[in-house]
Design a protein around this motif. Structure first.
Motif, PDB file in Angstrom:
ATOM      1  N   LEU A  11       2.717 -46.228 -73.643  1.00  0.00           N
ATOM      2  CA  LEU A  11       3.324 -47.560 -73.556  1.00  0.00           C
ATOM      3  C   LEU A  11       2.311 -48.583 -73.052  1.00  0.00           C
ATOM      4  CD1 LEU A  11       6.868 -46.703 -72.097  1.00  0.00           C
ATOM      5  CD2 LEU A  11       6.212 -47.078 -74.489  1.00  0.00           C
ATOM      6  N   ALA A  15       1.083 -52.028 -74.887  1.00  0.00           N
ATOM      7  CA  ALA A  15       1.077 -53.343 -74.234  1.00  0.00           C
ATOM      8  C   ALA A  15      -0.293 -54.001 -74.324  1.00  0.00           C
ATOM      9  CB  ALA A  15       1.510 -53.202 -72.777  1.00  0.00           C
ATOM     10  N   LEU A  36       5.619 -54.971 -76.223  1.00  0.00           N
ATOM     11  CA  LEU A  36       5.580 -54.608 -74.813  1.00  0.00           C
ATOM     12  C   LEU A  36       4.674 -55.590 -74.083  1.00  0.00           C
ATOM     13  CD1 LEU A  36       5.336 -50.702 -74.698  1.00  0.00           C
ATOM     14  CD2 LEU A  36       7.333 -52.169 -74.673  1.00  0.00           C
ATOM     15  N   VAL A  39       3.510 -52.841 -68.372  1.00  0.00           N
ATOM     16  CA  VAL A  39       4.032 -51.556 -67.906  1.00  0.00           C
ATOM     17  C   VAL A  39       3.761 -51.458 -66.419  1.00  0.00           C
ATOM     18  CG1 VAL A  39       3.881 -49.041 -68.108  1.00  0.00           C
ATOM     19  CG2 VAL A  39       3.627 -50.471 -70.149  1.00  0.00           C
ATOM     20  N   PHE A  46       8.985 -50.679 -68.016  1.00  0.00           N
ATOM     21  CA  PHE A  46       8.136 -51.588 -68.780  1.00  0.00           C
ATOM     22  C   PHE A  46       8.931 -52.852 -69.088  1.00  0.00           C
ATOM     23  CE2 PHE A  46      10.323 -49.105 -72.022  1.00  0.00           C
ATOM     24  CZ  PHE A  46      10.674 -50.049 -72.983  1.00  0.00           C
ATOM     25  N   LEU A  48       9.876 -55.545 -71.904  1.00  0.00           N
ATOM     26  CA  LEU A  48       9.960 -55.824 -73.342  1.00  0.00           C
ATOM     27  C   LEU A  48      10.071 -57.329 -73.541  1.00  0.00           C
ATOM     28  CD1 LEU A  48      10.594 -55.060 -76.364  1.00  0.00           C
ATOM     29  CD2 LEU A  48      13.004 -55.016 -75.673  1.00  0.00           C
TER      30      LEU A  48
END
Length: 225
Positions: A11, A15, A36, A39, A46, A48
């Motif tokens: 993730l 990002a 993203l 995080v 995280f 969004l």
């Protein structure tokens, strides 16, 4: 992928790359677009960021994005998808319990040679565009331009009859869809916008022509090496 640290690393990479997220709510046929934003380095959360005007309906949703050479997919659910205070496009969400990695790309992207300008030219809503290509593959192309020259090239935008100059005496006309748009700063050029596009509606003959052009560039690289 079920390890929390592996999921967090993936993730975080999404990002940092700015790759777009396609979100498929179970209760709707519409695809919601976002990315993203960040995080948490310590906790399994995280942020969004939905595209302006987008909305996530309550219930399950499937999240899909490209991560380097593979597609990553995971499912989350919420009754409300609560937004951060005074920031309606930002939502803090908990890590998924698992992620699927699938559909690895069969072809790698090739950077265009230094000192040779490979261009993409097209007309959108009556406005002509001409952007420099910096890489391309059997799946799509990467373009870059100053922010003023990339106005209107949002994620999801479809570009028709784009003229791609892929080397000396190599021109191809193709339809594209914008899949990535992010700003970065170049030491030489200042602020730039990176536009990642996927080929759309390629006929078998066009796929064969693209493969020939890619093989030609790859062969040229090997001879130069």
């Amino acid at each position: 992928m079920t390890d929390e640290h592996d999921i967090g690393d993936s993730l975080t990479a999404l990002a940092e790359s700015g790759e777009p997220l396609s979100i498929y709510p179970a209760s709707s046929t519409n695809v919601v677009m976002g990315r993203l934003k960040s995080v948490d380095p310590e906790n399994p959360y995280f942020v969004l960021e939905l595209n302006e005007g987008e909305f996530l309906p309550p219930g399950d949703a499937i999240f899909v994005a490209w991560l380097r050479s593979a597609k990553i997919q995971f499912k989350l659910t919420s009754d409300t998808w609560p937004a951060l205070p005074d920031q309606p496009t930002l939502h803090q969400l908990e890590f998924p319990l698992k992620c699927q990695v699938l559909n690895r790309r069969s072809s790698t992207r090739l950077e265009t040679p230094l000192g040779v300008y490979y261009m993409a030219s097209f007309v959108l809503n009556g406005k002509p565009y001409e952007l420099q290509l910096y890489d391309f593959s059997a799946g799509g192309v990467g373009m870059r331009a100053a922010p003023r020259d990339a106005v209107g090239l949002h994620v999801g935008r479809k570009l028709q009859r784009v003229r791609l100059e892929l080397g000396p005496d190599s021109v191809m006309i193709a339809d594209l869809e914008v899949r990535l748009s992010r700003t970065f700063r170049s030491f030489l050029l200042g602020e730039q916008v990176q536009i990642g596009c996927q080929f759309a509606n390629l006929s078998p003959a066009m796929e064969e022509e693209l493969k020939r052009l890619l093989d030609k560039l790859h062969s040229g690289r090997q001879r130069a090496a």
